[in-house]
Structures are given as C-alpha cells and as structure tokens.
Enzyme design. Structure first.
Site, PDB file in Angstrom:
ATOM      1  CG  ASP A  21      -1.988  -6.573  -0.959  1.00  0.00           C
ATOM      2  OD1 ASP A  21      -1.692  -5.657  -0.165  1.00  0.00           O
ATOM      3  OD2 ASP A  21      -3.162  -6.907  -1.185  1.00  0.00           O
ATOM      4  CG  HIS A  38       5.129  -1.488   5.226  1.00  0.00           C
ATOM      5  ND1 HIS A  38       4.402  -2.137   4.259  1.00  0.00           N
ATOM      6  CD2 HIS A  38       4.286  -0.581   5.781  1.00  0.00           C
ATOM      7  CE1 HIS A  38       3.165  -1.635   4.232  1.00  0.00           C
ATOM      8  NE2 HIS A  38       3.074  -0.697   5.157  1.00  0.00           N
ATOM      9  NE  ARG A  72      -1.954   1.616   2.401  1.00  0.00           N
ATOM     10  CZ  ARG A  72      -1.593   0.351   2.385  1.00  0.00           C
ATOM     11  NH1 ARG A  72      -0.602  -0.065   3.148  1.00  0.00           N
ATOM     12  NH2 ARG A  72      -2.202  -0.522   1.616  1.00  0.00           N
ATOM     13  CG  LEU A 133      17.134  -8.121 -12.019  1.00  0.00           C
ATOM     14  CD1 LEU A 133      16.050  -8.870 -12.803  1.00  0.00           C
ATOM     15  CD2 LEU A 133      17.095  -8.565 -10.557  1.00  0.00           C
ATOM     16  CB  ILE A 196      -5.014  -4.948 -11.924  1.00  0.00           C
ATOM     17  CG1 ILE A 196      -5.394  -6.223 -12.709  1.00  0.00           C
ATOM     18  CG2 ILE A 196      -3.827  -4.254 -12.573  1.00  0.00           C
ATOM     19  CD1 ILE A 196      -4.361  -7.328 -12.678  1.00  0.00           C
TER      20      ILE A 196
HETATM   21  C1  FPP Z   1       1.381  -3.766   0.512  1.00  0.00           C
HETATM   22  O1  FPP Z   1       0.993  -4.265   1.744  1.00  0.00           O
HETATM   23  C2  FPP Z   1       2.685  -3.137   0.607  1.00  0.00           C
HETATM   24  C3  FPP Z   1       2.915  -1.801   0.495  1.00  0.00           C
HETATM   25  C4  FPP Z   1       1.839  -0.824   0.252  1.00  0.00           C
HETATM   26  C5  FPP Z   1       4.258  -1.246   0.664  1.00  0.00           C
HETATM   27  C6  FPP Z   1       5.366  -2.103   0.171  1.00  0.00           C
HETATM   28  C7  FPP Z   1       6.606  -1.385   0.442  1.00  0.00           C
HETATM   29  C8  FPP Z   1       7.758  -1.983   0.742  1.00  0.00           C
HETATM   30  C9  FPP Z   1       7.921  -3.449   0.805  1.00  0.00           C
HETATM   31  C10 FPP Z   1       8.909  -1.093   1.066  1.00  0.00           C
HETATM   32  C11 FPP Z   1       9.585  -0.407  -0.078  1.00  0.00           C
HETATM   33  C12 FPP Z   1      10.190  -1.333  -1.048  1.00  0.00           C
HETATM   34  C13 FPP Z   1      11.321  -1.113  -1.761  1.00  0.00           C
HETATM   35  C14 FPP Z   1      11.683  -2.087  -2.806  1.00  0.00           C
HETATM   36  C15 FPP Z   1      12.243   0.031  -1.561  1.00  0.00           C
HETATM   37  P1  FPP Z   1      -0.256  -3.652   2.471  1.00  0.00           P
HETATM   38  O2  FPP Z   1       0.225  -2.726   3.537  1.00  0.00           O
HETATM   39  O3  FPP Z   1      -1.204  -3.058   1.491  1.00  0.00           O
HETATM   40  O4  FPP Z   1      -0.849  -4.940   3.110  1.00  0.00           O
HETATM   41  P2  FPP Z   1      -2.356  -5.158   3.585  1.00  0.00           P
HETATM   42  O5  FPP Z   1      -3.172  -5.278   2.321  1.00  0.00           O
HETATM   43  O6  FPP Z   1      -2.291  -6.427   4.352  1.00  0.00           O
HETATM   44  O7  FPP Z   1      -2.732  -3.985   4.437  1.00  0.00           O
END
Ligand code: FPP
Length: 242
Positions: A21, A38, A72, A133, A196
C-alpha cells in the site's frame, strides 16, 4: 493445525504475503502522476522477489489488485493493467533465471482475454522447473468473494452427491480457495494503515502481521529483512499453552 508452514526449530517465515500500500500517496507526495507510483511499485516488487530468493522464502504472495480496486478511476485501472503486462514482459526472463514460479489468482477473467493469455504464457514458462520461490499475485482478489465462491463450489458438490456434509473440513475449505497458499506465516502491510483490506481472510488465522510506516515505493530490502528477522523472535502458540 492443518498444513502448518512453520520451520519450528528456527521460527522461519516460509510463506509471506504483502499488502503493497501507498503507491498513490507516494506519487502525490512526490508531485507525480498516480501511475508513476504504481510503476515505481513494480520496481520494488523486483527487488523484494530477489531478496525472497536470497532469504529462502517458499512463497511470496502479493496483493496487486483487490476486488474493490475496480471502483478506482478508469485511467488508473488502465495504467495498472498495462503495468501487469509490462511487468510480465520485462521480468519473466529474470524469474526463470532465479527459478521463480509465477501464479496469478483471484477473479482474473475480469481482466480480459489479452491479459489472460499473457498470464497463461507467463505461468507456463515459469513452471518448467522445481521452483525456488513461488510468487503468487492476487489480481481482482477479495477474501470475502473467495469464501463466497468456494462455498458455492462445495455446496454444488454436496447437492450433486459427490461429497457429504460431514466431509467438509478446514482442509477442504483451504483447497477450494483460489489462494495457492494455505497458511501465511507473515503478512506485511506498508503505507501506515493497520488493516487487512479483504486480503487472504481464511489463510491469516494465525499469521503474524508487520505494519510498516512507509509507502510501498520507499520499502527497501533492508525493511523486508527486518520484518523477517522480527518474525524469528515471535513465540507462535496457535492457541496452545506452550
Ligand atoms: C496500493 O497503493 C497499490 C495498488 C492498488 C496496486 C499495486 C499494483 C502494482 C504494484 C502493479 C502490479 C504488480 C505486479 C506484481 C504485476 P494505493 O494506490 O492504494 O496507494 P494509496 O493508498 O497511497 O492510494
């Protein structure tokens, strides 16, 4: 406990899950577009996968996209979809070199046929060896939705007479879950929040949880090792008097 995943002698975390997050807040705090948060997040995934191999972790399970993330803004969803494809294109050869087996789970069919065939290809090409892994990526995943889906599957087997009510047990629930890992040892959540968020609800019954006060793009290998080391010091009693 069924399928216990603990190395009891050393209290080693074998199965680790991460709620990555803070990408959005990291981007905003650096005056960047959310999608840059991201993409930086994917770079960190690469580093944490490498470190997981070094640390002899058996499985690393990442929450990349939750069922709720579909609400989103469309440009952000599109950017994440593109990133998944980019990550596969750029990282599968390194995963193969490290003998990492990639597996996506969740309601992945909602991502469309183009992404699905990419995923199939990536999973097939990383399943040709005994894995060092297991890297599991939750996409379109929600713990409650998973429980609803597995309940429907088990119920229909009872209805068809393939199993009896008495045969339903914890192991069967685990097996019908879409999660490839049945018990998580250590769950790490970055970003500062202590919740969670509908991640592996059934699998975290006895999981130790590390909440890290850093956005995912700022999370380092050293932070990861610190979480693993802290886990080693925990007394895991599983409700018993020991
Ligand atoms: C949370 O940060 C992150 C996500 C919802 C997306 C995570 C996705 C990736 C890292 C890309 C895909 C990964 C792989 C392994 C292919 P948020 O946007 O909720 O952060 P915030 O709470 O600060 O808004």
């Amino acid at each position: 406990m069924a399928n216990s995943s603990i190395d009891k002698q050393k209290n080693i975390a074998k199965h680790i899950a991460i709620i990555m997050d803070g990408n959005g807040r990291w981007a905003i705090s650096n005056s960047l577009n959310i999608s840059k948060g991201h993409s930086k997040g994917v770079e960190i995934v690469r580093e944490i996968v490498e470190e997981s191999v070094k640390q002899n972790i058996s499985s690393l399970t990442l929450y990349a996209f939750s069922s709720e993330n579909w609400s989103r803004p469309k440009p952000e969803i599109d950017a994440i979809k593109k990133l998944v494809v980019k990550a596969i294109n750029e990282q599968v050869s390194d995963l193969k070199k490290q003998k990492v087996k990639l597996k996506f789970f969740g309601e992945i069919e909602d991502f469309g046929s183009k992404i699905l065939s990419k995923i199939d290809e990536a999973e097939a090409s990383t399943s040709q060896y005994e894995p060092v892994l297991n890297l599991n990526v939750a996409l379109g995943y929600g713990g409650r939705q998973d429980i609803v889906n597995l309940t429907k599957k088990i119920s229909s087997k009872v209805k068809d007479g393939q199993i009896t009510l008495e045969q339903i047990d914890e192991k069967m629930i685990s097996e019908f879950s879409s999660s490839p890992v049945k018990d998580i040892d250590l769950l790490i959540r970055t970003g500062g929040d202590r919740r969670i968020s509908n991640f592996l609800l059934y699998q975290i019954a006895y999981t130790e949880i590390s909440f890290v006060n850093k956005y995912w793009p700022d999370f380092t290998k050293e932070d990861f090792v610190e979480c693993i080391d802290n886990f080693k010091t925990v007394s895991r009693r599983f409700g018993k008097r020991i």
